[in-house]
Design a protein around this motif. Sequence first.
Motif, PDB file in Angstrom:
ATOM      1  N   GLN A  84       0.876  -1.183   0.000  1.00  0.00           N
ATOM      2  CA  GLN A  84       0.000   0.000   0.000  1.00  0.00           C
ATOM      3  C   GLN A  84       0.907   1.224   0.000  1.00  0.00           C
ATOM      4  O   GLN A  84       2.124   1.100   0.176  1.00  0.00           O
ATOM      5  CB  GLN A  84      -0.853   0.011   1.258  1.00  0.00           C
ATOM      6  CG  GLN A  84      -1.727  -1.225   1.423  1.00  0.00           C
ATOM      7  CD  GLN A  84      -2.281  -1.305   2.839  1.00  0.00           C
ATOM      8  OE1 GLN A  84      -2.739  -0.308   3.394  1.00  0.00           O
ATOM      9  NE2 GLN A  84      -2.215  -2.476   3.426  1.00  0.00           N
ATOM     10  N   ALA A  85       0.272   2.397  -0.118  1.00  0.00           N
ATOM     11  CA  ALA A  85       1.062   3.642  -0.147  1.00  0.00           C
ATOM     12  C   ALA A  85       2.037   3.691   1.026  1.00  0.00           C
ATOM     13  O   ALA A  85       3.188   4.110   0.882  1.00  0.00           O
ATOM     14  CB  ALA A  85       0.119   4.841  -0.112  1.00  0.00           C
ATOM     15  N   LYS A  86       1.597   3.232   2.181  1.00  0.00           N
ATOM     16  CA  LYS A  86       2.427   3.354   3.382  1.00  0.00           C
ATOM     17  C   LYS A  86       3.726   2.538   3.314  1.00  0.00           C
ATOM     18  O   LYS A  86       4.656   2.794   4.077  1.00  0.00           O
ATOM     19  CB  LYS A  86       1.631   2.950   4.626  1.00  0.00           C
ATOM     20  CG  LYS A  86       1.332   1.461   4.709  1.00  0.00           C
ATOM     21  CD  LYS A  86       0.695   1.118   6.050  1.00  0.00           C
ATOM     22  CE  LYS A  86       0.081  -0.262   6.076  1.00  0.00           C
ATOM     23  NZ  LYS A  86       0.972  -1.394   6.016  1.00  0.00           N
ATOM     24  N   ASN A  87       3.779   1.567   2.403  1.00  0.00           N
ATOM     25  CA  ASN A  87       4.991   0.758   2.275  1.00  0.00           C
ATOM     26  C   ASN A  87       6.056   1.413   1.391  1.00  0.00           C
ATOM     27  O   ASN A  87       7.154   0.876   1.247  1.00  0.00           O
ATOM     28  CB  ASN A  87       4.669  -0.625   1.689  1.00  0.00           C
ATOM     29  CG  ASN A  87       3.754  -1.422   2.577  1.00  0.00           C
ATOM     30  OD1 ASN A  87       2.588  -1.640   2.260  1.00  0.00           O
ATOM     31  ND2 ASN A  87       4.258  -1.840   3.723  1.00  0.00           N
ATOM     32  N   LEU A  88       5.708   2.550   0.784  1.00  0.00           N
ATOM     33  CA  LEU A  88       6.643   3.197  -0.136  1.00  0.00           C
ATOM     34  C   LEU A  88       7.074   4.566   0.365  1.00  0.00           C
ATOM     35  O   LEU A  88       6.275   5.294   0.966  1.00  0.00           O
ATOM     36  CB  LEU A  88       6.003   3.394  -1.524  1.00  0.00           C
ATOM     37  CG  LEU A  88       6.107   2.199  -2.480  1.00  0.00           C
ATOM     38  CD1 LEU A  88       5.052   1.164  -2.174  1.00  0.00           C
ATOM     39  CD2 LEU A  88       5.990   2.668  -3.919  1.00  0.00           C
ATOM     40  N   ILE A  89       8.327   4.901   0.085  1.00  0.00           N
ATOM     41  CA  ILE A  89       8.830   6.254   0.331  1.00  0.00           C
ATOM     42  C   ILE A  89       9.472   6.715  -0.971  1.00  0.00           C
ATOM     43  O   ILE A  89      10.349   6.014  -1.518  1.00  0.00           O
ATOM     44  CB  ILE A  89       9.896   6.258   1.452  1.00  0.00           C
ATOM     45  CG1 ILE A  89       9.304   5.708   2.752  1.00  0.00           C
ATOM     46  CG2 ILE A  89      10.473   7.662   1.654  1.00  0.00           C
ATOM     47  CD1 ILE A  89      10.351   5.426   3.831  1.00  0.00           C
ATOM     48  N   MET A  90       9.023   7.857  -1.476  1.00  0.00           N
ATOM     49  CA  MET A  90       9.629   8.390  -2.700  1.00  0.00           C
ATOM     50  C   MET A  90      11.000   8.971  -2.336  1.00  0.00           C
ATOM     51  O   MET A  90      11.165   9.586  -1.277  1.00  0.00           O
ATOM     52  CB  MET A  90       8.747   9.484  -3.312  1.00  0.00           C
ATOM     53  CG  MET A  90       7.337   9.042  -3.655  1.00  0.00           C
ATOM     54  SD  MET A  90       7.248   7.587  -4.733  1.00  0.00           S
ATOM     55  CE  MET A  90       7.960   8.222  -6.262  1.00  0.00           C
ATOM     56  N   VAL A  93      10.796   0.412  -1.058  1.00  0.00           N
ATOM     57  CA  VAL A  93       9.655  -0.369  -0.583  1.00  0.00           C
ATOM     58  C   VAL A  93      10.064  -1.095   0.696  1.00  0.00           C
ATOM     59  O   VAL A  93      11.099  -1.763   0.719  1.00  0.00           O
ATOM     60  CB  VAL A  93       9.232  -1.430  -1.624  1.00  0.00           C
ATOM     61  CG1 VAL A  93       8.050  -2.235  -1.104  1.00  0.00           C
ATOM     62  CG2 VAL A  93       8.883  -0.800  -2.947  1.00  0.00           C
ATOM     63  N   VAL A  94       9.256  -0.942   1.731  1.00  0.00           N
ATOM     64  CA  VAL A  94       9.470  -1.692   2.981  1.00  0.00           C
ATOM     65  C   VAL A  94       8.190  -2.500   3.227  1.00  0.00           C
ATOM     66  O   VAL A  94       7.140  -1.928   3.530  1.00  0.00           O
ATOM     67  CB  VAL A  94       9.716  -0.737   4.177  1.00  0.00           C
ATOM     68  CG1 VAL A  94       9.978  -1.534   5.452  1.00  0.00           C
ATOM     69  CG2 VAL A  94      10.865   0.219   3.893  1.00  0.00           C
ATOM     70  N   PRO A  95       8.263  -3.823   3.063  1.00  0.00           N
ATOM     71  CA  PRO A  95       7.034  -4.622   3.187  1.00  0.00           C
ATOM     72  C   PRO A  95       6.561  -4.745   4.640  1.00  0.00           C
ATOM     73  O   PRO A  95       7.359  -4.611   5.573  1.00  0.00           O
ATOM     74  CB  PRO A  95       7.457  -5.993   2.650  1.00  0.00           C
ATOM     75  CG  PRO A  95       8.926  -6.049   2.826  1.00  0.00           C
ATOM     76  CD  PRO A  95       9.448  -4.637   2.756  1.00  0.00           C
ATOM     77  N   SER A 140       8.382  -3.094  10.899  1.00  0.00           N
ATOM     78  CA  SER A 140       8.172  -2.407   9.616  1.00  0.00           C
ATOM     79  C   SER A 140       7.773  -0.935   9.757  1.00  0.00           C
ATOM     80  O   SER A 140       8.372  -0.046   9.142  1.00  0.00           O
ATOM     81  CB  SER A 140       7.107  -3.172   8.833  1.00  0.00           C
ATOM     82  OG  SER A 140       6.733  -2.487   7.712  1.00  0.00           O
ATOM     83  N   SER A 141       6.763  -0.660  10.619  1.00  0.00           N
ATOM     84  CA  SER A 141       6.271   0.728  10.632  1.00  0.00           C
ATOM     85  C   SER A 141       7.315   1.681  11.218  1.00  0.00           C
ATOM     86  O   SER A 141       7.435   2.822  10.764  1.00  0.00           O
ATOM     87  CB  SER A 141       4.927   0.829  11.357  1.00  0.00           C
ATOM     88  OG  SER A 141       5.038   0.238  12.613  1.00  0.00           O
ATOM     89  N   ARG A 142       8.118   1.197  12.161  1.00  0.00           N
ATOM     90  CA  ARG A 142       9.160   2.088  12.701  1.00  0.00           C
ATOM     91  C   ARG A 142      10.308   2.277  11.712  1.00  0.00           C
ATOM     92  O   ARG A 142      10.911   3.343  11.629  1.00  0.00           O
ATOM     93  CB  ARG A 142       9.671   1.564  14.042  1.00  0.00           C
ATOM     94  CG  ARG A 142       8.663   1.866  15.148  1.00  0.00           C
ATOM     95  CD  ARG A 142       9.312   2.142  16.440  1.00  0.00           C
ATOM     96  NE  ARG A 142      10.048   0.949  16.869  1.00  0.00           N
ATOM     97  CZ  ARG A 142      10.702   0.871  18.009  1.00  0.00           C
ATOM     98  NH1 ARG A 142      10.751   1.915  18.803  1.00  0.00           N
ATOM     99  NH2 ARG A 142      11.314  -0.234  18.350  1.00  0.00           N
ATOM    100  N   VAL A 143      10.598   1.224  10.953  1.00  0.00           N
ATOM    101  CA  VAL A 143      11.635   1.363   9.921  1.00  0.00           C
ATOM    102  C   VAL A 143      11.180   2.409   8.893  1.00  0.00           C
ATOM    103  O   VAL A 143      11.940   3.306   8.507  1.00  0.00           O
ATOM    104  CB  VAL A 143      11.929   0.000   9.240  1.00  0.00           C
ATOM    105  CG1 VAL A 143      12.835   0.179   8.030  1.00  0.00           C
ATOM    106  CG2 VAL A 143      12.564  -0.965  10.238  1.00  0.00           C
TER     107      VAL A 143
END
Length: 397
Positions: free
Chosen positions: A97-103, A259-261, A267-270
Amino acid sequence: MLISDKMKPLLENNSAIRAMFEEGKKMAAVYGAENVYDFSLGNPSVPAPLEVKQAILDILEEEPSGLIHGYMSNAGFEDVRQAIAESLNRRFQTAFQAKNLIMTVGAASGLNITLKALLNPGEEVITFAPYFVEYGSYVRNYDGVLVVVSPNTETFQPNLDEFEEKITEKTKAVIINSPHNPTGVVYSEETIKALAAIMERKQKEYGHAIVLISDEPYRELVYDGVTVPYLTKYYANTIVGYSYSKSLSLPGERIGYVVVPDEMEDSSRVIAAMTIANRVLGSVNAPSLMQRVIMRCLDAKVDVEAYDRNRMLLYSSLKEYGFTCIKPQGAFYLFVKSPVADEKEFCEAAKKHHILVVPGSSFACPGYVRISYCVSYDTIKHSLPGFKKLAEEYQLS
Ligand code: PLP
């Protein structure tokens, strides 16, 4: 001296690739650009797809200027991230989802925010020679230690026995790159499974996560129908770094993502740490106009056929002249065995034929040279007599 101790060695060793680029410009001024065969840089020769230009024009007409040019979340526009996530899910049967990606500001910045988020001083990051030389600088940026596994020069697939031996209590991450710069090798699914199994074993042994960082700016540049496995499916603690520098020929625009799965530990803290890293490292967010462009160009492609034609001409000609190299399956590089042990001597000899190639020692693999074939077909064609003479000088055939 005013500059920091950390910067001094960087000034001294200022990248051989850049030095070569400058030399190419000088030679072009003396002999004429068409008579210099500059194979030194990985700057895409194939133009960006037309969709990119059209998207820029349409966005400027259609989208509000505050949206196009303003600040947004440090992770990037949510709709852009969601669109990329859905595109990945369609292509690779993932569930991002969007939250797994950082541009990010290209792959370089993606690697930097990843390492910034992960590394404590003295922790080790393993990579496989030959490797993209900047990995060493990026790891040192955060006081980490780069540990290098020696090359398997038969296949240029990773040397997994040595890899296993080099994993220690201090190993925090492993960087791999497939399709690979500088060899053009693509890691097979078997290789990925074997690598993942070793990392799983070592995580258990040491009782902490070891992160696999997959640096993938060349994912789309593959030949002969080869597939590139999507690594989050093989190993949960994977971070994928992607870039449009090569896949859409936009290296100067500085746009990519990581992408951080969800399956990744913590995961969310990373993700939160990497997002903050974007800010505190000073890039703040990826270029806004380019983010909007990517959303409209998810299925756009560069002309990979053009690179393939270059690959085939160069590879078959060099083999015919007696050079030794493996056939690249991806990216736009050929890694050729130097006919003399000191490949820098060979690079100098090549210059006499106005051919510029990069010594393998710049990739921690002396005895080889890298030829970037992201140039025009004519450049390759016209360089061939020079390569033939070099082969004769070194009595290769
Ligand atoms: N990683 C590898 C293996 C590369 O070859 C390059 C660029 O050549 C990069 C990262 C940096 O790419 P970007 O321009 O997206 O920062």
